[in-house]
Design a protein around this motif. Sequence first.
Motif, mmCIF file in Angstrom:
data_model
loop_
_atom_site.group_PDB
_atom_site.id
_atom_site.type_symbol
_atom_site.label_atom_id
_atom_site.label_comp_id
_atom_site.label_asym_id
_atom_site.label_seq_id
_atom_site.Cartn_x
_atom_site.Cartn_y
_atom_site.Cartn_z
ATOM 1 N N PHE A 280 10.388 5.042 7.184
ATOM 2 C CA PHE A 280 9.922 3.951 8.041
ATOM 3 C C PHE A 280 8.500 4.159 8.567
ATOM 4 O O PHE A 280 8.083 3.469 9.503
ATOM 5 C CB PHE A 280 10.888 3.739 9.216
ATOM 6 C CG PHE A 280 11.152 4.960 10.056
ATOM 7 C CD1 PHE A 280 10.378 5.252 11.159
ATOM 8 C CD2 PHE A 280 12.200 5.818 9.743
ATOM 9 C CE1 PHE A 280 10.621 6.364 11.936
ATOM 10 C CE2 PHE A 280 12.468 6.929 10.524
ATOM 11 C CZ PHE A 280 11.681 7.206 11.615
ATOM 12 N N SER A 281 7.742 5.067 7.990
ATOM 13 C CA SER A 281 6.341 5.210 8.406
ATOM 14 C C SER A 281 5.550 5.892 7.292
ATOM 15 O O SER A 281 6.125 6.510 6.390
ATOM 16 C CB SER A 281 6.226 6.031 9.692
ATOM 17 O OG SER A 281 6.451 7.410 9.411
ATOM 18 N N ASP A 282 4.231 5.768 7.374
ATOM 19 C CA ASP A 282 3.326 6.527 6.522
ATOM 20 C C ASP A 282 2.696 7.622 7.365
ATOM 21 O O ASP A 282 2.131 7.345 8.430
ATOM 22 C CB ASP A 282 2.225 5.631 5.951
ATOM 23 C CG ASP A 282 2.737 4.647 4.928
ATOM 24 O OD1 ASP A 282 3.809 4.884 4.349
ATOM 25 O OD2 ASP A 282 2.068 3.610 4.711
ATOM 26 N N GLU A 283 2.806 8.864 6.907
ATOM 27 C CA GLU A 283 2.242 10.013 7.605
ATOM 28 C C GLU A 283 1.119 10.581 6.751
ATOM 29 O O GLU A 283 1.357 11.253 5.756
ATOM 30 C CB GLU A 283 3.318 11.068 7.868
ATOM 31 C CG GLU A 283 4.535 10.550 8.629
ATOM 32 C CD GLU A 283 4.183 10.020 10.009
ATOM 33 O OE1 GLU A 283 3.204 10.508 10.599
ATOM 34 O OE2 GLU A 283 4.881 9.111 10.489
ATOM 35 N N ARG A 284 -0.123 10.285 7.155
ATOM 36 C CA ARG A 284 -1.304 10.671 6.380
ATOM 37 C C ARG A 284 -1.723 12.080 6.788
ATOM 38 O O ARG A 284 -2.283 12.281 7.854
ATOM 39 C CB ARG A 284 -2.419 9.658 6.613
ATOM 40 C CG ARG A 284 -2.030 8.251 6.153
ATOM 41 C CD ARG A 284 -3.006 7.175 6.630
ATOM 42 N NE ARG A 284 -4.362 7.393 6.156
ATOM 43 C CZ ARG A 284 -4.784 7.081 4.943
ATOM 44 N NH1 ARG A 284 -3.948 6.535 4.063
ATOM 45 N NH2 ARG A 284 -6.032 7.297 4.588
ATOM 46 N N TYR A 285 -1.421 13.051 5.936
ATOM 47 C CA TYR A 285 -1.714 14.448 6.228
ATOM 48 C C TYR A 285 -3.212 14.716 6.075
ATOM 49 O O TYR A 285 -3.734 14.793 4.957
ATOM 50 C CB TYR A 285 -0.943 15.366 5.290
ATOM 51 C CG TYR A 285 0.522 15.548 5.619
ATOM 52 C CD1 TYR A 285 1.122 14.874 6.674
ATOM 53 C CD2 TYR A 285 1.316 16.400 4.867
ATOM 54 C CE1 TYR A 285 2.458 15.047 6.965
ATOM 55 C CE2 TYR A 285 2.657 16.583 5.158
ATOM 56 C CZ TYR A 285 3.223 15.898 6.202
ATOM 57 O OH TYR A 285 4.546 16.075 6.495
ATOM 58 N N LEU B 264 7.928 11.891 -5.103
ATOM 59 C CA LEU B 264 6.626 12.430 -4.730
ATOM 60 C C LEU B 264 5.499 11.539 -5.240
ATOM 61 O O LEU B 264 5.598 10.947 -6.316
ATOM 62 C CB LEU B 264 6.467 13.840 -5.297
ATOM 63 C CG LEU B 264 7.521 14.852 -4.820
ATOM 64 C CD1 LEU B 264 7.479 16.101 -5.678
ATOM 65 C CD2 LEU B 264 7.297 15.199 -3.353
ATOM 66 N N THR B 265 4.428 11.454 -4.453
ATOM 67 C CA THR B 265 3.256 10.656 -4.821
ATOM 68 C C THR B 265 2.168 11.584 -5.337
ATOM 69 O O THR B 265 1.816 12.562 -4.666
ATOM 70 C CB THR B 265 2.731 9.878 -3.609
ATOM 71 O OG1 THR B 265 3.774 9.047 -3.096
ATOM 72 C CG2 THR B 265 1.546 9.008 -4.008
ATOM 73 N N THR B 266 1.624 11.277 -6.515
ATOM 74 C CA THR B 266 0.641 12.178 -7.122
ATOM 75 C C THR B 266 -0.698 11.489 -7.375
ATOM 76 O O THR B 266 -1.504 11.967 -8.164
ATOM 77 C CB THR B 266 1.184 12.752 -8.446
ATOM 78 O OG1 THR B 266 1.516 11.668 -9.331
ATOM 79 C CG2 THR B 266 2.414 13.604 -8.200
ATOM 80 N N THR B 267 -0.955 10.381 -6.692
ATOM 81 C CA THR B 267 -2.259 9.713 -6.788
ATOM 82 C C THR B 267 -3.043 9.991 -5.514
ATOM 83 O O THR B 267 -2.477 10.093 -4.421
ATOM 84 C CB THR B 267 -2.103 8.195 -6.969
ATOM 85 O OG1 THR B 267 -1.287 7.673 -5.907
ATOM 86 C CG2 THR B 267 -1.445 7.882 -8.302
ATOM 87 N N VAL B 268 -4.362 10.129 -5.649
ATOM 88 C CA VAL B 268 -5.195 10.499 -4.508
ATOM 89 C C VAL B 268 -5.144 9.401 -3.446
ATOM 90 O O VAL B 268 -5.282 8.218 -3.742
ATOM 91 C CB VAL B 268 -6.647 10.766 -4.952
ATOM 92 C CG1 VAL B 268 -7.287 9.542 -5.580
ATOM 93 C CG2 VAL B 268 -7.483 11.281 -3.788
ATOM 94 N N PRO B 269 -4.901 9.768 -2.179
ATOM 95 C CA PRO B 269 -4.844 8.762 -1.105
ATOM 96 C C PRO B 269 -6.233 8.210 -0.786
ATOM 97 O O PRO B 269 -7.259 8.785 -1.158
ATOM 98 C CB PRO B 269 -4.292 9.553 0.088
ATOM 99 C CG PRO B 269 -3.794 10.842 -0.465
ATOM 100 C CD PRO B 269 -4.601 11.112 -1.687
ATOM 101 N N GLN B 270 -6.259 7.096 -0.081
ATOM 102 C CA GLN B 270 -7.528 6.561 0.421
ATOM 103 C C GLN B 270 -7.970 7.390 1.609
ATOM 104 O O GLN B 270 -7.205 7.584 2.562
ATOM 105 C CB GLN B 270 -7.371 5.099 0.839
ATOM 106 C CG GLN B 270 -8.658 4.469 1.340
ATOM 107 C CD GLN B 270 -8.491 3.005 1.686
ATOM 108 O OE1 GLN B 270 -7.459 2.408 1.391
ATOM 109 N NE2 GLN B 270 -9.487 2.433 2.320
#
Length: 297
Positions: free
Chosen positions: A238-243, A286-292
């Motif tokens: 329920f959220s995006d946690e941008r490390y 798992l997400t393996t594309t570079v985040p913005q």
Amino acid sequence: MVEVTGPATRPAGRVRRAATAVLVAAPVLAAGACGTADAADSLLREDVLAIGVQTDQPGLGRQIPGAESGRYDSYEGFDVRMAKEIARNLGFPARKVSFSPVSSKMREEAILSGQVDLVVGSYSVTPERKTKVGFAGPYYVAHQDILVREANPASIRNLHDLAGKRLCTVPGSQSFHRVRTEQSVPAVPVEAKGYTDCLGKLIAGELDAVSTDDLILAGLASMAARTGDYMKLVNAPFSDERYGVGLLKDDVDGCEAVNEAITKMYQDDTVRLQLNRWFGPTGLELTTTVPQFEGCI
């Protein structure tokens, strides 16, 4: 495992180098040479790069039992590996990197006091934190989810089922706040020193659930399984946690150099390989594309 409640300890004798100092990562810095008037204080000009990491998050950041605090090889996990790769890409060899344990509630203080140059430790970028420190990255976007005992005696299947349930809260972490305040779900707080402590309380039946970033929860579930205490993710994010990588707000040169390092880590497959190493067996998507990126100014 020792829970660290104070700020990370900066290696003795460490000071910011003068503007005439030798630049240790010239090729990387050249790619982001716009800089600021305070470039002399950039982490890129340090003799030794001091990095703060978590010690109670299996799979992300964990101090190896019996290992001497501060040594390069004393910690393990995905975040620790990211920190090592960032340092390497900035031009710091292993002998020029120092790791220090830092708890969630002391991350800003460790940066602002100069005790560490970077914090790499499930450090979600938030507007409040950005008023105090700067962020490079993010290097990964996690999602807050819920961990329960495999039997799930409280029948928790989604966020709203946490109403009235005993939920772990950790000093310095935003996770309980997201449930209770942002999502208006009246969970009952049960305080713990850190997320390993949360897991112990969940196993002991003192909690109904733990809710935080899915990478942290996956690491806790793997840790519990090794002792025959089986947990499961509810799989209701329920959220995006941008490390992000925490650093001083004015260090634009350092921030841009870290972003260059993170981009390279995605391009050379380092991030994908490390995600699979630490979390592949958990079945977590798992997400393996570079985040913005957040941007450094």
